[in-house]
Design a protein around this motif. Structure first.
Motif, mmCIF file in Angstrom:
data_model
loop_
_atom_site.group_PDB
_atom_site.id
_atom_site.type_symbol
_atom_site.label_atom_id
_atom_site.label_comp_id
_atom_site.label_asym_id
_atom_site.label_seq_id
_atom_site.Cartn_x
_atom_site.Cartn_y
_atom_site.Cartn_z
ATOM 1 N N GLU A 1 -5.063 -60.539 -16.523
ATOM 2 C CA GLU A 1 -4.656 -59.164 -16.849
ATOM 3 C C GLU A 1 -3.163 -59.084 -16.613
ATOM 4 O OE1 GLU A 1 -6.643 -56.379 -17.587
ATOM 5 O OE2 GLU A 1 -8.646 -57.191 -17.250
ATOM 6 N N LEU A 2 -2.429 -58.544 -17.585
ATOM 7 C CA LEU A 2 -0.987 -58.454 -17.399
ATOM 8 C C LEU A 2 -0.411 -57.240 -18.112
ATOM 9 C CD1 LEU A 2 0.620 -60.913 -19.848
ATOM 10 C CD2 LEU A 2 -1.668 -61.372 -19.060
ATOM 11 N N PRO A 3 0.610 -56.641 -17.517
ATOM 12 C CA PRO A 3 1.297 -55.532 -18.175
ATOM 13 C C PRO A 3 2.362 -56.083 -19.124
ATOM 14 C CG PRO A 3 2.220 -55.874 -16.003
ATOM 15 C CD PRO A 3 1.111 -56.876 -16.169
ATOM 16 N N LEU A 4 2.704 -55.296 -20.129
ATOM 17 C CA LEU A 4 3.736 -55.721 -21.066
ATOM 18 C C LEU A 4 4.533 -54.507 -21.515
ATOM 19 C CD1 LEU A 4 4.879 -58.058 -22.914
ATOM 20 C CD2 LEU A 4 3.362 -57.113 -24.666
ATOM 21 N N ARG A 5 5.839 -54.636 -21.465
ATOM 22 C CA ARG A 5 6.738 -53.621 -22.020
ATOM 23 C C ARG A 5 7.571 -54.318 -23.081
ATOM 24 N NH1 ARG A 5 11.359 -51.385 -18.423
ATOM 25 N NH2 ARG A 5 12.228 -53.320 -19.178
ATOM 26 N N THR A 6 7.537 -53.793 -24.298
ATOM 27 C CA THR A 6 8.258 -54.424 -25.398
ATOM 28 C C THR A 6 9.707 -53.942 -25.443
ATOM 29 O OG1 THR A 6 7.706 -52.703 -27.001
ATOM 30 C CG2 THR A 6 6.129 -54.524 -26.746
ATOM 31 N N GLU A 7 10.496 -54.562 -26.299
ATOM 32 C CA GLU A 7 11.899 -54.155 -26.462
ATOM 33 C C GLU A 7 12.006 -52.709 -26.939
ATOM 34 O OE1 GLU A 7 13.813 -56.939 -29.052
ATOM 35 O OE2 GLU A 7 13.612 -58.594 -27.622
ATOM 36 N N ASN A 8 10.992 -52.240 -27.665
ATOM 37 C CA ASN A 8 10.984 -50.855 -28.155
ATOM 38 C C ASN A 8 10.416 -49.880 -27.127
ATOM 39 O OD1 ASN A 8 12.047 -51.622 -30.649
ATOM 40 N ND2 ASN A 8 10.027 -52.081 -31.457
ATOM 41 N N GLU A 9 10.271 -50.348 -25.896
ATOM 42 C CA GLU A 9 9.786 -49.525 -24.789
ATOM 43 C C GLU A 9 8.332 -49.062 -24.950
ATOM 44 O OE1 GLU A 9 11.404 -49.075 -21.876
ATOM 45 O OE2 GLU A 9 12.955 -50.372 -22.696
ATOM 46 N N HIS A 10 7.547 -49.835 -25.652
ATOM 47 C CA HIS A 10 6.119 -49.554 -25.710
ATOM 48 C C HIS A 10 5.451 -50.292 -24.560
ATOM 49 C CE1 HIS A 10 6.738 -48.931 -30.264
ATOM 50 N NE2 HIS A 10 6.741 -47.774 -29.656
ATOM 51 N N HIS A 11 4.483 -49.632 -23.954
ATOM 52 C CA HIS A 11 3.782 -50.216 -22.811
ATOM 53 C C HIS A 11 2.348 -50.555 -23.209
ATOM 54 C CE1 HIS A 11 6.965 -49.256 -19.905
ATOM 55 N NE2 HIS A 11 7.194 -48.242 -20.718
ATOM 56 N N PHE A 12 1.944 -51.761 -22.886
ATOM 57 C CA PHE A 12 0.598 -52.237 -23.166
ATOM 58 C C PHE A 12 0.038 -52.910 -21.924
ATOM 59 C CE2 PHE A 12 2.813 -52.586 -27.294
ATOM 60 C CZ PHE A 12 1.992 -51.808 -28.076
ATOM 61 N N ARG A 13 -1.280 -53.038 -21.919
ATOM 62 C CA ARG A 13 -1.972 -53.850 -20.924
ATOM 63 C C ARG A 13 -2.692 -54.936 -21.708
ATOM 64 N NH1 ARG A 13 -7.220 -53.252 -19.065
ATOM 65 N NH2 ARG A 13 -7.305 -51.215 -20.060
ATOM 66 N N LEU A 14 -2.504 -56.177 -21.316
ATOM 67 C CA LEU A 14 -3.121 -57.301 -22.019
ATOM 68 C C LEU A 14 -4.227 -57.905 -21.177
ATOM 69 C CD1 LEU A 14 -0.254 -57.079 -23.377
ATOM 70 C CD2 LEU A 14 -0.483 -59.503 -23.818
#
Length: 191
Positions: free
Chosen positions: A47-60
């Protein structure tokens, strides 16, 4: 003969461990913070968090199957569908998945998932990574799924925040009424 059987078994185990180790090394190399757990029935989960360059937040969630030959990646959106919009969203997600996989030009290696119980949306895929793990296949799928989720992020967020239009609601109700008014099967067939 017993010695050879034991040796073959050790090789199989080390091959399985290799894929798990390779995946951990890859995530470490990408400097990704993750939590991991072993699910005896399903495999190994990251399980990992992710923040993209466009500032979108996801959980993978990455699931390396028990045989460590199959991998599932699911990308969870950071917002939820409101209770009153869940039936419509389920219908919309089913239509999107049908369009993606039913039109040859749009063949998309992924699918949207929606949990109407809690309103959670995700996008993901299950694919073969091979043994030993094909890092290129994993990396390509990982990047693609994130890019695809990011592409629809703002549209889904707006839909979740603003809800569905009256036109969408009317179309859904009309389809539901049409389904309800369809001719019922001959009950004698089921007696």
């Amino acid at each position: 003969m017993l010695e050879k059987d034991t040796h073959d078994h050790v090789d199989d185990t080390s091959s399985e461990t290799d894929n798990l180790t390779r995946l951990k090394q890859l995530l470490d190399e990408w400097k990704m913070y993750y939590l991991e757990r072993d699910e005896k029935e399903n495999g190994h989960v990251f399980e990992l968090p992710l923040r993209t360059e466009n500032e979108h937040h996801f959980r993978l969630r990455i699931l390396l199957g028990k045989d460590q030959n199959i991998c599932t990646i699911r990308i969870f959106f950071s917002f939820y569908v409101r209770k009153e919009d869940r039936y419509l969203m389920a219908s919309r997600v089913a239509q999107i998945n049908s369009d993606i996989h039913g039109t040859p030009i749009l063949q998309d290696p992924g699918f949207f998932l929606f949990d109407p119980g809690d309103g959670e949306l995700s996008f993901g895929n299950t694919f073969l990574i091979g043994s030993p793990m094909n890092v290129s296949v994993f990396t390509t799928m990982f990047v693609y799924l994130i890019q695809r989720a990011e592409t629809v992020h703002d549209v889904l967020l707006t839909l979740c925040e603003d809800g569905f239009s009256q036109e969408d609601i009317d179309a859904f109700l009309e389809a539901a009424l049409h389904y309800e008014n369809e001719e019922k099967p001959d009950e004698r067939m089921f007696s």
